[in-house]
Every structure is written in structure tokens, then in C-alpha cells.
Design a protein around this motif. Structure first.
Motif, PDB file in Angstrom:
ATOM      1  N   SER A  12     -50.701 -10.954  -5.416  1.00  0.00           N
ATOM      2  CA  SER A  12     -49.778 -12.036  -5.864  1.00  0.00           C
ATOM      3  C   SER A  12     -51.138 -13.276  -6.501  1.00  0.00           C
ATOM      4  O   SER A  12     -51.749 -13.564  -6.568  1.00  0.00           O
ATOM      5  N   VAL A  40     -43.225  -9.897  -6.206  1.00  0.00           N
ATOM      6  CA  VAL A  40     -42.860  -9.794  -7.749  1.00  0.00           C
ATOM      7  C   VAL A  40     -41.230 -10.222  -7.664  1.00  0.00           C
ATOM      8  O   VAL A  40     -40.790 -10.783  -6.810  1.00  0.00           O
ATOM      9  N   TYR A  42     -39.119 -11.081 -11.129  1.00  0.00           N
ATOM     10  CA  TYR A  42     -39.041 -10.623 -12.122  1.00  0.00           C
ATOM     11  C   TYR A  42     -38.033 -11.978 -12.708  1.00  0.00           C
ATOM     12  O   TYR A  42     -37.335 -12.857 -11.947  1.00  0.00           O
ATOM     13  N   LYS A  45     -41.841 -14.415 -14.455  1.00  0.00           N
ATOM     14  CA  LYS A  45     -42.630 -13.275 -14.133  1.00  0.00           C
ATOM     15  C   LYS A  45     -42.685 -12.704 -14.808  1.00  0.00           C
ATOM     16  O   LYS A  45     -41.550 -11.525 -14.501  1.00  0.00           O
ATOM     17  N   ASP A  47     -44.658  -8.461 -16.356  1.00  0.00           N
ATOM     18  CA  ASP A  47     -45.418  -7.440 -15.465  1.00  0.00           C
ATOM     19  C   ASP A  47     -46.988  -7.425 -16.223  1.00  0.00           C
ATOM     20  O   ASP A  47     -46.886  -7.807 -17.750  1.00  0.00           O
ATOM     21  N   ASN A  64     -46.625 -10.708 -12.220  1.00  0.00           N
ATOM     22  CA  ASN A  64     -45.928  -9.782 -11.415  1.00  0.00           C
ATOM     23  C   ASN A  64     -47.801  -9.577 -10.754  1.00  0.00           C
ATOM     24  O   ASN A  64     -48.471  -9.578 -11.779  1.00  0.00           O
TER      25      ASN A  64
END
Length: 276
Positions: A12, A40, A42, A45, A47, A64
Motif C-alpha cells: 500500500s 487500490v 483507481y 492512482k 498501476d 496502486n
């Protein structure tokens, strides 16, 4: 039975707690089970492998979970420590209505045991920075928060429990907004949650944020019970060693006082009930 079902690790972006240290400390604390639920989010943030630019805050990346490394680490620790503690695969999905397709795709990639559905942002605006609240009255930002939650639970079903339902009070500089003014929309949300066979969590982090009320409040827990809800998980929202496993017994006692008879762990997205 003691299980911490809201645990963050170094995967995290707001924690530097190595996953193996989490597991070792959980064993030392005598926990029977933990569920790793890294963030996570979205919308705000990206990937690691998205190809998009990753932003940094105070030198730390805002991104993420690095999914392949995370999954490999979790498997390694299950192999090493699985005879001493149950380690479940979970995530905390910070869903917004416009990011649902990304979560649908992610959910299909891994054999999750458990998913916390949280509303961490609305309109890609953060609560902790006051960006979401700024320019709105207390009534407006509280109502808008629950409107987004309602929209998400209507449209998204691949989750286990709603996380820290009244999260807004953690970041509400005006104080706690009256429950009675929000009760109709909260009841509408809970009716959908119950009809879908989902649950809610008791999040014990309220202590360290200096709140006077549990999270969610006793009023929300009573309403959930009165509407027929029975699926409850308990989690510390741990990000550091001092957080792990804290106040689990207190949460059990609070649930018993309200009239709940059991709490849940999860196996392959199915609740397992344990007596309080």
C-alpha cells in the motif's frame, strides 16, 4: 477466534510495513487469521505497469499495488507460515462509479478471499486533503459521499463488505454530521448490501484518529441489524506495527451489546461465521 481483516503492508502506498513482518507480528500477537487488504484507488492512482507517469508525495510514490510482486510475496508467506496462521488474500478497493470497469478487470485476475469496498474519493477528490469538502457545506459533502456509495453498491457486486461506512467523519473538520439527517440514504445503501449477501466492517482505527464514536457508529450498526444484516468483519486498518490487531476484543464486545451473535472471516469470497 481472533482475526484482523483490514491489514495494509508495504504494497500500500501509505505503508512501509513489510508483509513478512506483518505475518510474524500477527503470530506473536496470537492472531488466528489475518487478511492482507492493500490499497487500490483507481482514479487518483495508477498501476505500476500502466505506462502512465507515477506521482510522488514527500518522496513516496502514489500508485496502486504492484500486483505480481504482491501475489508472489503472499504465496511465499503462506507456504512459510501457513501452519501457524491463516493468511487470506484480500484487497481494499477504493471504488468510484466511474472506475468500476477497472475493478471488474482486477477482480478477475486473482483468486481473492475477501474484498473491502471503500469510498476513499469522490470525483477523484481526496477527503484527507479537504479537496472534496472544499466549496461544499457540511451537509453537501456528507450527502454527496453517501450518494456516491449508493451509486457504487447499485452497480458493483464483486466485494465482501463495505469498509468504514462513515469514513467522512474521520476528515470532517466541522465535526460529526447528525446520523438522523443521513439515515434515509444509509438505510437505502444497507438494504442493497443485505439483499446482495454482502456485509459491513467494524473498523477499530477510530481510536487512533481521536474519534469519540466507533466506525461505523453504533447507530449504523443497529440500523444494519434491524434491517436484517448479519455479516460483520472486524479490522484494525493497520498500516504499522502499533496498529495491528488492536481493539479486536472491544469491537466484539460492542457488537454483542448491540445484539449481534457472530462475526465473519472469509474463504474464497464466502463468509464463515464465528460466535462472538
Amino acid at each position: 477466534m481472533f482475526a484482523d481483516y483490514h491489514v495494509h503492508t508495504v504494497y500500500s502506498d501509505d505503508s512501509v510495513y513489510p508483509m513478512e513482518e506483518v505475518v510474524k507480528n500477527a503470530i506473536r500477537l496470537g492472531l488466528d487469521e489475518i487478511c492482507i487488504t492493500d490499497h487500490v484507488d483507481y482514479g487518483v492512482k495508477v498501476d505500476w505497469d500502466s505506462g502512465e507517469e507515477i506521482r510522488y508525495f514527500h518522496g513516496e510514490p502514489i500508485a496502486n499495488v504492484d500486483y505480481p510482486r504482491w501475489a508472489a510475496d503472499l504465496k511465499r508467506l503462506r507456504d512459510l507460515y501457513g501452519s501457524r496462521i491463516a493468511i487470506k488474500m484480500g484487497m481494499e478497493f477504493g471504488v468510484q462509479t466511474h472506475t468500476i470497469p477497472q475493478y471488474e478487470a482486477l477482480f478477475g485476475r486473482y483468486p481473492f478471499d475477501f474484498i473491502i469496498l471503500s469510498i476513499h474519493q469522490v470525483e477523484d477528490k481526496e477527503f484527507w486533503t479537504q479537496d472534496f469538502q472544499r466549496g461544499r457545506t457540511q451537509r453537501e459533502y456528507n450527502e454527496r459521499y453517501y450518494e456516491e456509495m449508493l451509486g457504487v453498491v447499485k452497480a458493483y457486486k464483486n466485494y465482501s463488505v463495505l469498509g468504514h461506512m462513515d469514513l467522512m467523519k474521520r476528515y470532517d473538520e466541522e465535526g460529526i454530521y447528525p446520523f438522523e439527517k443521513l439515515k434515509p440514504i444509509i438505510a437505502e445503501i444497507l438494504k442493497i448490501v443485505i439483499a446482495d449477501g454482502k456485509g459491513i466492517e467494524v473498523n477499530t482505527s477510530w481510536h487512533r484518529y481521536g474519534l469519540t464514536d466507533p466506525m461505523p457508529s453504533p447507530e449504523i450498526l443497529r440500523l444494519y441489524k434491524d434491517l436484517g444484516g448479519s455479516i460483520i468483519t472486524i479490522g484494525s486498518d493497520s498500516h504499522a506495527p502499533a496498529h495491528l490487531g488492536t481493539y479486536l476484543q472491544e469491537a466484539k464486545d460492542q457488537l454483542k451489546e448491540i445484539g449481534f451473535k457472530s462475526f465473519c472471516t472469509y474463504e474464497k469470497m464466502q463468509p464463515v461465521f464465528h460466535c462472538l
